[in-house]
Motif scaffolding. Structure first.
Motif, PDB file in Angstrom:
ATOM      1  N   VAL A   5       2.152  -2.951  -5.353  1.00  0.00           N
ATOM      2  CA  VAL A   5       0.975  -3.396  -4.608  1.00  0.00           C
ATOM      3  C   VAL A   5       0.928  -2.546  -3.153  1.00  0.00           C
ATOM      4  CG1 VAL A   5       0.275  -5.502  -3.510  1.00  0.00           C
ATOM      5  CG2 VAL A   5       1.548  -5.787  -5.483  1.00  0.00           C
ATOM      6  N   ALA A   6      -0.336  -1.832  -3.370  1.00  0.00           N
ATOM      7  CA  ALA A   6      -0.517  -0.926  -2.065  1.00  0.00           C
ATOM      8  C   ALA A   6      -1.559  -1.272  -0.941  1.00  0.00           C
ATOM      9  CB  ALA A   6      -0.800   0.556  -2.789  1.00  0.00           C
ATOM     10  N   LYS A   7      -1.293  -2.318  -0.177  1.00  0.00           N
ATOM     11  CA  LYS A   7      -2.441  -2.679   0.585  1.00  0.00           C
ATOM     12  C   LYS A   7      -2.711  -1.962   1.575  1.00  0.00           C
ATOM     13  CE  LYS A   7      -1.171  -7.234   2.345  1.00  0.00           C
ATOM     14  NZ  LYS A   7      -0.883  -8.150   3.214  1.00  0.00           N
ATOM     15  N   HIS A   8      -3.949  -1.512   1.909  1.00  0.00           N
ATOM     16  CA  HIS A   8      -4.615  -0.772   2.690  1.00  0.00           C
ATOM     17  C   HIS A   8      -5.584  -1.515   3.959  1.00  0.00           C
ATOM     18  CE1 HIS A   8      -3.250   2.502   0.221  1.00  0.00           C
ATOM     19  NE2 HIS A   8      -3.591   1.943  -0.856  1.00  0.00           N
ATOM     20  N   PHE A   9      -5.423  -0.942   5.037  1.00  0.00           N
ATOM     21  CA  PHE A   9      -6.277  -1.542   6.151  1.00  0.00           C
ATOM     22  C   PHE A   9      -7.206  -0.703   6.560  1.00  0.00           C
ATOM     23  CE2 PHE A   9      -3.373  -5.190   6.725  1.00  0.00           C
ATOM     24  CZ  PHE A   9      -2.239  -4.654   6.404  1.00  0.00           C
ATOM     25  N   MET A  10      -8.428  -0.891   6.114  1.00  0.00           N
ATOM     26  CA  MET A  10      -9.521   0.132   6.038  1.00  0.00           C
ATOM     27  C   MET A  10     -10.380   0.296   7.329  1.00  0.00           C
ATOM     28  SD  MET A  10      -9.065   0.894   2.617  1.00  0.00           S
ATOM     29  CE  MET A  10     -10.657   1.946   2.830  1.00  0.00           C
ATOM     30  N   LYS A  11     -11.078   1.339   7.318  1.00  0.00           N
ATOM     31  CA  LYS A  11     -12.168   1.835   8.347  1.00  0.00           C
ATOM     32  C   LYS A  11     -13.336   0.814   7.376  1.00  0.00           C
ATOM     33  CE  LYS A  11     -10.358   5.756  10.374  1.00  0.00           C
ATOM     34  NZ  LYS A  11     -10.287   7.297  10.175  1.00  0.00           N
ATOM     35  N   VAL A  12     -13.882  -0.304   7.869  1.00  0.00           N
ATOM     36  CA  VAL A  12     -14.777  -0.854   7.054  1.00  0.00           C
ATOM     37  C   VAL A  12     -16.180  -0.313   6.858  1.00  0.00           C
ATOM     38  CG1 VAL A  12     -13.733  -3.249   7.334  1.00  0.00           C
ATOM     39  CG2 VAL A  12     -15.211  -2.389   9.103  1.00  0.00           C
ATOM     40  N   ASP A  13     -16.317   0.669   7.671  1.00  0.00           N
ATOM     41  CA  ASP A  13     -17.665   1.205   7.555  1.00  0.00           C
ATOM     42  C   ASP A  13     -17.668   2.576   6.613  1.00  0.00           C
ATOM     43  OD1 ASP A  13     -15.765   2.617   9.233  1.00  0.00           O
ATOM     44  OD2 ASP A  13     -17.493   3.612  10.477  1.00  0.00           O
ATOM     45  N   ARG A  14     -16.326   2.790   6.238  1.00  0.00           N
ATOM     46  CA  ARG A  14     -16.255   3.981   5.090  1.00  0.00           C
ATOM     47  C   ARG A  14     -15.496   3.402   3.818  1.00  0.00           C
ATOM     48  NH1 ARG A  14     -13.463   9.118   7.480  1.00  0.00           N
ATOM     49  NH2 ARG A  14     -15.251   9.983   5.837  1.00  0.00           N
ATOM     50  N   ASP A  46     -10.265 -11.105   4.175  1.00  0.00           N
ATOM     51  CA  ASP A  46     -10.032 -10.286   5.326  1.00  0.00           C
ATOM     52  C   ASP A  46     -10.694  -8.823   5.039  1.00  0.00           C
ATOM     53  OD1 ASP A  46      -9.439  -8.239   7.039  1.00  0.00           O
ATOM     54  OD2 ASP A  46      -7.210  -8.887   7.345  1.00  0.00           O
ATOM     55  N   SER A  47     -11.835  -8.671   5.357  1.00  0.00           N
ATOM     56  CA  SER A  47     -12.796  -7.543   4.979  1.00  0.00           C
ATOM     57  C   SER A  47     -12.160  -6.021   5.146  1.00  0.00           C
ATOM     58  CB  SER A  47     -14.388  -7.580   5.577  1.00  0.00           C
ATOM     59  OG  SER A  47     -14.055  -7.526   7.035  1.00  0.00           O
ATOM     60  N   GLU A  48     -11.092  -6.093   6.050  1.00  0.00           N
ATOM     61  CA  GLU A  48     -10.258  -4.806   6.280  1.00  0.00           C
ATOM     62  C   GLU A  48      -9.416  -4.732   5.191  1.00  0.00           C
ATOM     63  OE1 GLU A  48      -7.480  -4.952   9.603  1.00  0.00           O
ATOM     64  OE2 GLU A  48      -8.240  -3.085  10.413  1.00  0.00           O
ATOM     65  N   VAL A  49      -9.019  -5.556   4.324  1.00  0.00           N
ATOM     66  CA  VAL A  49      -7.907  -5.237   3.507  1.00  0.00           C
ATOM     67  C   VAL A  49      -8.422  -4.901   2.040  1.00  0.00           C
ATOM     68  CG1 VAL A  49      -6.164  -6.440   2.125  1.00  0.00           C
ATOM     69  CG2 VAL A  49      -6.350  -6.651   4.491  1.00  0.00           C
ATOM     70  N   ASN A  79      -6.235   8.836   3.245  1.00  0.00           N
ATOM     71  CA  ASN A  79      -5.663   8.537   4.477  1.00  0.00           C
ATOM     72  C   ASN A  79      -6.904   8.308   5.632  1.00  0.00           C
ATOM     73  OD1 ASN A  79      -3.163   8.335   3.641  1.00  0.00           O
ATOM     74  ND2 ASN A  79      -2.444  10.231   4.145  1.00  0.00           N
ATOM     75  N   GLU A  80      -7.689   9.182   5.533  1.00  0.00           N
ATOM     76  CA  GLU A  80      -8.934   9.388   6.510  1.00  0.00           C
ATOM     77  C   GLU A  80      -9.639   7.922   6.296  1.00  0.00           C
ATOM     78  OE1 GLU A  80     -11.418  12.431   4.168  1.00  0.00           O
ATOM     79  OE2 GLU A  80     -12.736  11.490   5.530  1.00  0.00           O
ATOM     80  N   PHE A  81      -9.584   7.262   5.347  1.00  0.00           N
ATOM     81  CA  PHE A  81     -10.281   5.947   5.457  1.00  0.00           C
ATOM     82  C   PHE A  81      -9.684   4.734   5.770  1.00  0.00           C
ATOM     83  CE2 PHE A  81     -13.616   8.212   3.525  1.00  0.00           C
ATOM     84  CZ  PHE A  81     -13.009   8.843   2.280  1.00  0.00           C
ATOM     85  N   TYR A  82      -8.455   4.951   6.261  1.00  0.00           N
ATOM     86  CA  TYR A  82      -7.530   3.754   6.758  1.00  0.00           C
ATOM     87  C   TYR A  82      -7.469   3.662   8.395  1.00  0.00           C
ATOM     88  CZ  TYR A  82      -5.764   4.540   1.957  1.00  0.00           C
ATOM     89  OH  TYR A  82      -5.609   4.716   0.594  1.00  0.00           O
ATOM     90  N   GLU A  85      -1.589   1.992   9.259  1.00  0.00           N
ATOM     91  CA  GLU A  85      -0.705   2.391   7.858  1.00  0.00           C
ATOM     92  C   GLU A  85      -0.600   1.048   7.039  1.00  0.00           C
ATOM     93  OE1 GLU A  85       3.069   3.369   9.399  1.00  0.00           O
ATOM     94  OE2 GLU A  85       3.877   3.731   7.165  1.00  0.00           O
ATOM     95  N   GLY A  86      -0.705   1.325   5.799  1.00  0.00           N
ATOM     96  CA  GLY A  86      -0.761   0.376   4.845  1.00  0.00           C
ATOM     97  C   GLY A  86       0.904  -0.156   4.414  1.00  0.00           C
ATOM     98  N   GLU A  87       0.567  -0.983   3.672  1.00  0.00           N
ATOM     99  CA  GLU A  87       2.229  -1.629   2.872  1.00  0.00           C
ATOM    100  C   GLU A  87       2.165  -1.512   1.672  1.00  0.00           C
ATOM    101  OE1 GLU A  87       1.871  -5.689   3.718  1.00  0.00           O
ATOM    102  OE2 GLU A  87       1.489  -5.461   5.895  1.00  0.00           O
ATOM    103  N   ILE A  88       3.123  -0.691   1.219  1.00  0.00           N
ATOM    104  CA  ILE A  88       3.510  -0.410  -0.431  1.00  0.00           C
ATOM    105  C   ILE A  88       4.718  -1.166  -0.745  1.00  0.00           C
ATOM    106  CG2 ILE A  88       3.758   1.410  -2.120  1.00  0.00           C
ATOM    107  CD1 ILE A  88       1.831   3.147  -0.506  1.00  0.00           C
ATOM    108  N   ASN A  89       4.501  -1.918  -1.860  1.00  0.00           N
ATOM    109  CA  ASN A  89       5.867  -2.764  -2.203  1.00  0.00           C
ATOM    110  C   ASN A  89       5.738  -2.263  -3.666  1.00  0.00           C
ATOM    111  OD1 ASN A  89       4.752  -4.679  -0.214  1.00  0.00           O
ATOM    112  ND2 ASN A  89       6.864  -4.759  -0.319  1.00  0.00           N
ATOM    113  N   VAL A  90       6.850  -1.834  -4.285  1.00  0.00           N
ATOM    114  CA  VAL A  90       7.280  -1.609  -5.629  1.00  0.00           C
ATOM    115  C   VAL A  90       8.091  -2.787  -6.144  1.00  0.00           C
ATOM    116  CG1 VAL A  90       7.972  -0.075  -7.277  1.00  0.00           C
ATOM    117  CG2 VAL A  90       7.077   0.833  -5.227  1.00  0.00           C
TER     118      VAL A  90
END
Lengths: 94, 94
Positions: A5-14, A46-49, A79-82, A85-90
């Motif tokens: 589960v790789a959760k990313h916090f986005m630049k919402v306009d990108r 959460d529109s950022e996630v 990475n330029e779209f985040y 930093e995100g969270e990656i769980n295995v």
């Protein structure tokens, strides 16, 4: 079976640009040996996630994925779209 | 399809007790109409993290789940096993 589960916090306009590039990663990954599922999900509250949820037959399949040409080329380029930093769980099922 | 990823930060010495009680929730939830999958996963890199990953046919099925007797009885009772507040994301596939 291994779940990532790789959760990313986005630049919402990108997000749109991100999806185009991530799509190439998804299509190539789904063709890999041992890939059970590989998809992008949007958080309903959460529109950022935006999160990639992956299922792999075993750790060897996931390790091969991380050594693949498309992973090494595309993942760093996202990475330029985040926004941060995100969270990656295995995971392994209990 | 709706995916729920409920990440919990456990009191590691009480994981065994947690699993016994959570198992009743898992068994009852898997029998629910619209439940595609419902399972507990352990993070391979962080022994504190235990995550419930659920798949539901649609939001109505998830709403029914949250209104069910077993959810309302068991979920609050699991809080004693958590070290700190968890993270719950509700996703739709992109």
């Amino acid at each position: 079976m291994i779940k990532v589960v790789a959760k990313h916090f986005m630049k919402v306009d990108r997000i749109h640009e991100f999806l185009e590039r991530a799509n190439e990663l998804i299509e190539a990954s789904l063709k890999e040996e041992g890939c059970i599922s590989y998809g992008l999900y949007k958080d309903l509250n959460d529109s950022e996630v935006v999160t990639m949820i992956e299922e792999w037959k075993d750790m060897a399949a996931l390790d091969n994925h991380k050594a693949s040409e498309h992973f090494k080329r595309i993942v760093p380029s996202l990475n330029e779209f985040y926004e941060r930093e995100g969270e990656i769980n295995v995971y392994r099922e209990i």
